[in-house]
Design a protein around this motif. Structure first.
Motif, PDB file in Angstrom:
ATOM      1  N   SER A  27       0.852  -1.188   0.000  1.00 40.16           N
ATOM      2  CA  SER A  27       0.000   0.000   0.000  1.00 40.16           C
ATOM      3  C   SER A  27       0.880   1.227   0.000  1.00 40.16           C
ATOM      4  O   SER A  27       1.874   1.286   0.733  1.00 40.16           O
ATOM      5  N   GLY A  28       0.514   2.207  -0.836  1.00 36.69           N
ATOM      6  CA  GLY A  28       1.245   3.462  -0.910  1.00 36.69           C
ATOM      7  C   GLY A  28       0.715   4.464   0.100  1.00 36.69           C
ATOM      8  O   GLY A  28      -0.464   4.427   0.473  1.00 36.69           O
ATOM      9  N   PHE A  29       1.591   5.376   0.526  1.00 42.29           N
ATOM     10  CA  PHE A  29       1.236   6.356   1.546  1.00 42.29           C
ATOM     11  C   PHE A  29       1.671   7.761   1.145  1.00 42.29           C
ATOM     12  O   PHE A  29       2.542   7.936   0.285  1.00 42.29           O
ATOM     13  N   TYR A  30       1.105   8.728   1.818  1.00 37.50           N
ATOM     14  CA  TYR A  30       1.457  10.138   1.690  1.00 37.50           C
ATOM     15  C   TYR A  30       2.945  10.331   1.986  1.00 37.50           C
ATOM     16  O   TYR A  30       3.486   9.705   2.885  1.00 37.50           O
ATOM     17  N   VAL A  31       3.596  11.215   1.230  1.00 38.96           N
ATOM     18  CA  VAL A  31       5.023  11.472   1.444  1.00 38.96           C
ATOM     19  C   VAL A  31       5.222  12.824   2.115  1.00 38.96           C
ATOM     20  O   VAL A  31       5.705  12.913   3.234  1.00 38.96           O
ATOM     21  N   SER A  32       4.860  13.918   1.438  1.00 42.50           N
ATOM     22  CA  SER A  32       5.005  15.257   2.022  1.00 42.50           C
ATOM     23  C   SER A  32       4.206  16.251   1.185  1.00 42.50           C
ATOM     24  O   SER A  32       3.757  15.913   0.092  1.00 42.50           O
ATOM     25  N   PRO A  33       4.053  17.491   1.678  1.00 47.17           N
ATOM     26  CA  PRO A  33       3.312  18.485   0.889  1.00 47.17           C
ATOM     27  C   PRO A  33       3.988  18.832  -0.445  1.00 47.17           C
ATOM     28  O   PRO A  33       3.340  19.312  -1.364  1.00 47.17           O
ATOM     29  N   ILE A  72       6.084  16.504  -2.214  1.00 53.59           N
ATOM     30  CA  ILE A  72       6.440  15.294  -2.966  1.00 53.59           C
ATOM     31  C   ILE A  72       5.190  14.441  -3.171  1.00 53.59           C
ATOM     32  O   ILE A  72       4.549  14.027  -2.195  1.00 53.59           O
ATOM     33  N   ALA A  73       4.862  14.176  -4.427  1.00 50.55           N
ATOM     34  CA  ALA A  73       3.707  13.338  -4.746  1.00 50.55           C
ATOM     35  C   ALA A  73       3.948  11.904  -4.274  1.00 50.55           C
ATOM     36  O   ALA A  73       5.086  11.439  -4.250  1.00 50.55           O
ATOM     37  N   PRO A  74       2.890  11.185  -3.908  1.00 51.59           N
ATOM     38  CA  PRO A  74       3.073   9.809  -3.426  1.00 51.59           C
ATOM     39  C   PRO A  74       3.534   8.839  -4.515  1.00 51.59           C
ATOM     40  O   PRO A  74       4.099   7.800  -4.214  1.00 51.59           O
ATOM     41  N   PHE A  75       3.272   9.157  -5.773  1.00 54.48           N
ATOM     42  CA  PHE A  75       3.743   8.308  -6.866  1.00 54.48           C
ATOM     43  C   PHE A  75       4.079   9.169  -8.071  1.00 54.48           C
ATOM     44  O   PHE A  75       3.673  10.328  -8.174  1.00 54.48           O
ATOM     45  N   HIS A  76       4.849   8.573  -8.984  1.00 51.28           N
ATOM     46  CA  HIS A  76       5.315   9.278 -10.188  1.00 51.28           C
ATOM     47  C   HIS A  76       5.291   8.272 -11.340  1.00 51.28           C
ATOM     48  O   HIS A  76       5.737   7.127 -11.172  1.00 51.28           O
ATOM     49  N   ILE A  77       4.795   8.713 -12.493  1.00 49.93           N
ATOM     50  CA  ILE A  77       4.741   7.854 -13.673  1.00 49.93           C
ATOM     51  C   ILE A  77       5.473   8.565 -14.805  1.00 49.93           C
ATOM     52  O   ILE A  77       5.292   9.768 -15.022  1.00 49.93           O
TER      53      ILE A  77
END
Length: 186
Positions: A168-174, A176-181
């Protein structure tokens, strides 16, 4: 709308795992393997790799109209599911979010984390390297995740032993997005 056959995607993906905040590969090198110094190849998979982004929108409501005037994103769940075909102790350590591995003359061993349940878990990052449109590469980076579902391993006389996993993915910071494609275009 006409079908663009080169936009149809099929094929396997490679999985890599790294530490939370591991140095991410630059978008410009999407066609190359992530650096082994930061990312570990998890090996073969079976039955594919499934990425799910489950978004929940909560409706806005006012007394003056019967229609829903809009909605706001109130929850997003990101998961990656697969079966690891290489049922190694190293992979088990990643699936159980850390632990202690040891080896010696003729053996390897693993012990899970068994301290207080209130301790901070070991977050990881996961890269899915697969195909995108035009048979170019697509890289999906989940920046902060945990394996937080059951891990299964079955031994059968007529079936391969696999490790099932769900991250499961989680919040990183205001900032930094939680994921990148990123998709390669050439």
């Amino acid at each position: 709308m006409a079908v663009v056959a080169t936009n149809l995607i099929m094929g396997p993906a490679d999985l890599y795992i790294g530490n939370f905040s591991a140095l991410e590969p630059l978008d410009t090198v999407v066609n190359t393997t992530p650096a082994a110094s930061s990312w570990t190849d998890l090996g073969g998979t079976q039955d594919g790799t499934k990425l799910t982004i489950d978004q929940t929108y909560t409706d806005l409501e006012v007394d003056q109209i019967v229609d829903v005037p809009g909605a706001r994103l109130t929850k997003r769940l990101l998961t990656i599911e697969t079966n690891l075909a290489e049922a190694t102790l190293e992979n088990l350590k990643y699936l159980l979010n850390d632990g202690t591995a040891a080896s010696g003359a003729g053996f390897k061993s693993y012990d899970p984390i068994y301290g207080s349940s209130a301790t901070q878990p070991t977050y990881r990052a996961v890269i899915i390297d697969g195909y995108g449109p035009n048979q170019f590469r697509r890289r999906f980076i989940v920046r902060k995740c945990l394996s937080n579902d059951k891990v299964e391993s079955t031994y059968k006389k007529d079936g391969q032993t696999l490790f099932t996993v769900k991250w499961s993915g989680f919040y990183v910071s205001p900032s930094i997005a939680p994921f990148h494609i990123v998709d390669a275009t050439s």
